[in-house]
Scaffold this active site. Structure first.
Site, mmCIF file in Angstrom:
data_model
loop_
_atom_site.group_PDB
_atom_site.id
_atom_site.type_symbol
_atom_site.label_atom_id
_atom_site.label_comp_id
_atom_site.label_asym_id
_atom_site.label_seq_id
_atom_site.Cartn_x
_atom_site.Cartn_y
_atom_site.Cartn_z
ATOM 1 N N ASP A 1 0.946 -1.148 0.120
ATOM 2 C CA ASP A 1 -0.169 -0.019 -0.270
ATOM 3 C C ASP A 1 0.949 1.086 0.081
ATOM 4 O O ASP A 1 2.039 1.144 -0.025
ATOM 5 C CB ASP A 1 -1.025 -0.058 1.213
HETATM 6 C C1 NOJ Z 1 -3.906 3.924 0.047
HETATM 7 C C2 NOJ Z 1 -5.185 3.118 0.142
HETATM 8 O O1 NOJ Z 1 -5.030 2.558 1.374
HETATM 9 C C3 NOJ Z 1 -5.113 2.116 -1.033
HETATM 10 O O2 NOJ Z 1 -6.451 1.443 -1.130
HETATM 11 C C4 NOJ Z 1 -5.126 2.765 -2.193
HETATM 12 O O3 NOJ Z 1 -5.121 1.937 -3.476
HETATM 13 C C5 NOJ Z 1 -3.644 3.504 -2.495
HETATM 14 N N1 NOJ Z 1 -3.742 4.532 -1.023
HETATM 15 C C6 NOJ Z 1 -3.591 4.297 -3.659
HETATM 16 O O4 NOJ Z 1 -4.272 5.251 -3.802
#
Ligand code: NOJ
Length: 733
Positions: A278
């Site tokens: 993530d």
């Molecule tokens: C953080 C989020 O938890 C995730 O779901 C997302 O895909 C990423 N950022 C990218 O934006």
């Protein structure tokens, strides 16, 4: 010559690979330097759109030209993705195309209801269609890869991201996960098929106290039987990628959790695609206290099996030295790089890096009439009727309507969290839709803002009410009260909305309450203040027309809750498939020395699966085909579903099972089947569910997964309180 090979994976599902892919990838890898390999494992965000905190970074274009990036996120548009792709393909030494990723969460330009609302439809075909539409639109704007579906089970509505998933149940969650992956990916052969991503692996939704990014402690049995099934289901239908979660899971943050990413995902499930971190989650292992510094975080993530570092510097800065020092084996890096290159090959980007950069298609494929119709259809099916007075709803023809509340004409709020390229100006609000359907009969007044305490505007709302035959109150949450980083500790109507509702009710006029929200709200004080309550979630671009269809009675509401609605925050976590406990509170008044509260019942305000209709359904002649079954056997549960009313309606019939005694205590009920069926007025439909012994399997203390012989109860009905159909015995052989 290109030949298509259908490779049957571990789960018997076909992945389409172009013959020659392996040779191409092997050939490329043989020519790559270590730095070039590691660059494929780096994903950077565009500078314009950020979806997380940004550290220091060198200019993106220079990085791309230098071949130091394998993938981008948040870069969208046929022209812009082509520009960057050109820089990668022509500028870098090996001409390797980039992979473009984006959060396409509930639609791209055509915004569908928020995902929790979609799940409330229990309509897998409609959900799959929504993701097909999202993929058609996103791929036309250069997107190769969506960071969806989010398949986290959520038992805590305080958690803002409950809106992104399918709710609390692993069975429904698994079915929805499969539908969404299929919708996005198709067979990954055409220019409208995009890579999907099962996220956030794992148990991110179990954040303590519902606070986003927070710690999770989940016993392995609960993990395997409740939180992991939707991920496994996504893997079974060939999801191309996984995203590991931010959270600390039982003491080991997911980005460095070797048990989770290597043992479970790769070894047990045979997953061979990309695992992306993530946003910055590798680096976050430093504040988590698992790694002393970024270098150690890079080592932990690489050894656990995180293939791509999203918007972090850990791999770029430290993986080369870790490999040269022999700390991270070259073979591991090769496996990681191979996964990334194979994904690019699967999409056909080596043959045509610009396959998704088609400006003509981008012009043509947004907001097509069939996309808007799909959004309207799914929105209609997502609405849940919580309270009904047939004298009030559907609205009577010719009735004068006072449309009151801050969400009556709130296009942005109607789209909900994380709207990708959805635009408020494309959305048709409830006000616009009702005025179009009831010319001259609608008077509108906001009455108050969503979250402010002021009552200054109440008078105008009451004046509108005085001129009307019926009040439609549009209340609830604004779009930014759910989603990432948006947890709440109170789930009542925000601001002065409760007071406005009470003032409206006090007029004596009938009140129809339409609630917009990305999560279950606590409605104990709300219910007595309305004659009918329709839960509309955040219904997307076509939310207004869909609501008008239901309020005016063209369609009967048919959504069912995918998450339990608690009476108050103190009851949370509250979910239907709970354990029985040693001192359960019997139905009836509170008993001393039982598991209960002094000040609130144990029961929810609305159970999982609940939802009313304009018509009435009855389940009759429910029966089991046999009083017993063997360990490799099956039985059927049959019933007749009758529509007792005078209008057509859809019902979601739900089958629940209870395993009465187990070597591990079993939940009081578990959903094992559902069917959404249309029943003509006065008509009936024959229901038939098959139950196999393997459906009764659960995880044992020794880690095995199998059903256990014994007595089982079967329940069939319209929600998690469905009545008992009968009992059967599962024989030992
Ligand atoms: C953080 C989020 O938890 C995730 O779901 C997302 O895909 C990423 N950022 C990218 O934006």
């Amino acid at each position: 010559m290109l030949r298509r090979l259908f490779l049957h994976g571990l789960f018997g599902l076909s992945a389409v690979l172009v013959a020659g892919t392996e040779d191409r990838v092997a050939d490329l890898m043989a020519r790559m330097t270590l730095e070039e390999k590691i660059s494929q494992l780096v994903q950077c965000s565009s500078n314009d759109e950020l979806t997380g905190p940004r550290g220091e970074r060198s200019p993106l274009m220079a990085e791309i030209r230098a071949g130091r990036v394998g993938s981008l996120l948040n870069v969208v548009g046929a022209r812009e993705t082509r520009r960057m792709q050109e820089a990668a393909v022509t500028g870098s030494r090996l001409h390797i195309p980039l992979l473009f990723g984006l959060d396409v969460i509930h639609g791209f330009r055509t915004t569908f209801p928020v995902n929790l609302g979609q799940a409330a439809s229990w309509d897998l075909a409609a959900i799959e269609r929504a993701e097909r539409v999202a993929a058609i639109e996103a791929s036309a704007a250069g997107v190769h890869w969506t960071f969806a579906p989010m398949v986290d089970i959520a038992r805590d509505p305080r958690w803002g991201r409950i809106s992104e998933g399918a709710g609390e149940d692993p069975f429904l969650g698994s079915a929805v996960a499969k539908a969404r992956v299929r919708g996005f990916q198709g067979d990954l052969s055409g220019p409208t098929h995009i890579l999907a991503c099962a996220k956030h692996f794992a148990a991110y939704g179990a954040a303590q106290a519902g606070r986003d990014y927070w710690t999770t402690e989940v016993p392995e049995i609960t993990l395997r039987d409740t939180y992991l099934p939707p991920f496994k289901a996504a893997a079974e239908v060939g999801v191309a990628t996984f995203m590991c979660a931010f959270n600390d899971l039982n003491g080991v943050p997911c980005s460095g959790n070797r048990w989770l990413l290597d043992q479970v995902l790769r070894k047990e499930w045979g997953f061979q695609g990309i695992v992306v971190s993530d946003w910055g989650s590798i680096a976050e292992m430093v504040p988590h206290g698992l790694a002393a510094d970024l270098k150690e975080a890079a080592r932990l993530a690489a050894l656990a099996g995180v293939d791509m570092d999203m918007e972090g510097q850990a791999y770029l800065k430290h993986l080369p030295e870790l490999v040269r020092a022999g700390v991270v084996p070259m073979a591991q890096v090769d496996r990681m790089v191979k996964a990334v290159l194979e994904a690019k090959a699967k999409l056909g980007l080596f043959e045509n890096p610009y396959k998704y950069c088609d400006e003509a298609r981008e012009q043509r494929d947004m907001l097509r009439p069939e996309h808007l119709e799909a959004a309207r259809d799914l929105a209609r099916k997502s609405f849940v009727l919580l309270k009904h007075d047939p004298a009030v709803l559907p609205l009577r023809a010719g009735a004068r309507v006072a449309l009151v509340g801050p969400l009556a004409d709130a296009a942005r709020d109607q789209l909900g969290m994380w709207e990708a390229k959805g635009r408020p100006e494309d959305a048709v609000t409830l006000k616009a839709a009702l005025e179009a359907r009831l010319p001259g009969l609608v008077v509108t007044a906001p009455g108050c803002a969503v979250s402010e305490a002021s009552r200054d505007e109440f008078a105008s709302a009451l004046k509108a009410a005085a001129q009307a035959d019926v009040i439609v109150a549009a209340l609830g949450e604004s779009w930014d009260m759910t989603g990432e980083g948006h947890s709440r500790s109170k789930l009542d109507l925000p601001g002065s909305q409760q007071a406005l509702l009470e003032a409206l009710k006090a007029t004596g006029k009938p009140v129809v309450l339409v609630l917009f929200a990305g999560r279950p709200l606590t409605l104990e004080a709300v219910l007595p203040q309305a004659d009918a309550v329709l839960y509309a979630w955040q219904p997307g671009t076509m939310g207004g027309p869909a609501l008008a269809d239901v309020l005016l009675g063209d369609v009967s509401p048919s959504g069912k809750l995918p998450a339990t609605f608690p009476r108050n925050v103190g009851q949370i976590p509250l979910y239907y498939n709970t354990k029985p406990g040693g001192r359960p509170q019997p139905a009836g008044p509170r008993e001393q020395y039982r598991s209960n509260y002094l000040d609130t019942p144990n029961t929810p305000l609305f159970p999982f699966g609940f939802g009313l209709s304009y018509t009435r359904f009855a389940y009759t002649d429910a029966r089991l085909s046999s009083p017993e079954m063997g360990l490799d056997g099956r039985l059927t549960v049959q019933a007749t579903l009758r529509n007792l009313g005078d209008r057509e309606g859809d019902e979601v019939a739900q089958l629940y099972v209870r395993d009465l005694v187990g070597s591990v205590t079993r939940p009081v009920r578990e959903l094992k089947g559902f069917q959404r069926v249309r029943v003509p007025k006065g008509g009936q439909v024959a229901l038939s569910f098959e139950l196999r012994a393997s459906d009764l399997a659960f995880t044992h203390t020794d880690g095995s997964f199998a059903p256990e012989a014994g007595r089982f109860q079967v329940f069939l009905g319209g929600d998690a309180n469905a009545p008992l159909v009968g009992e059967f015995t599962l024989r030992a052989q």
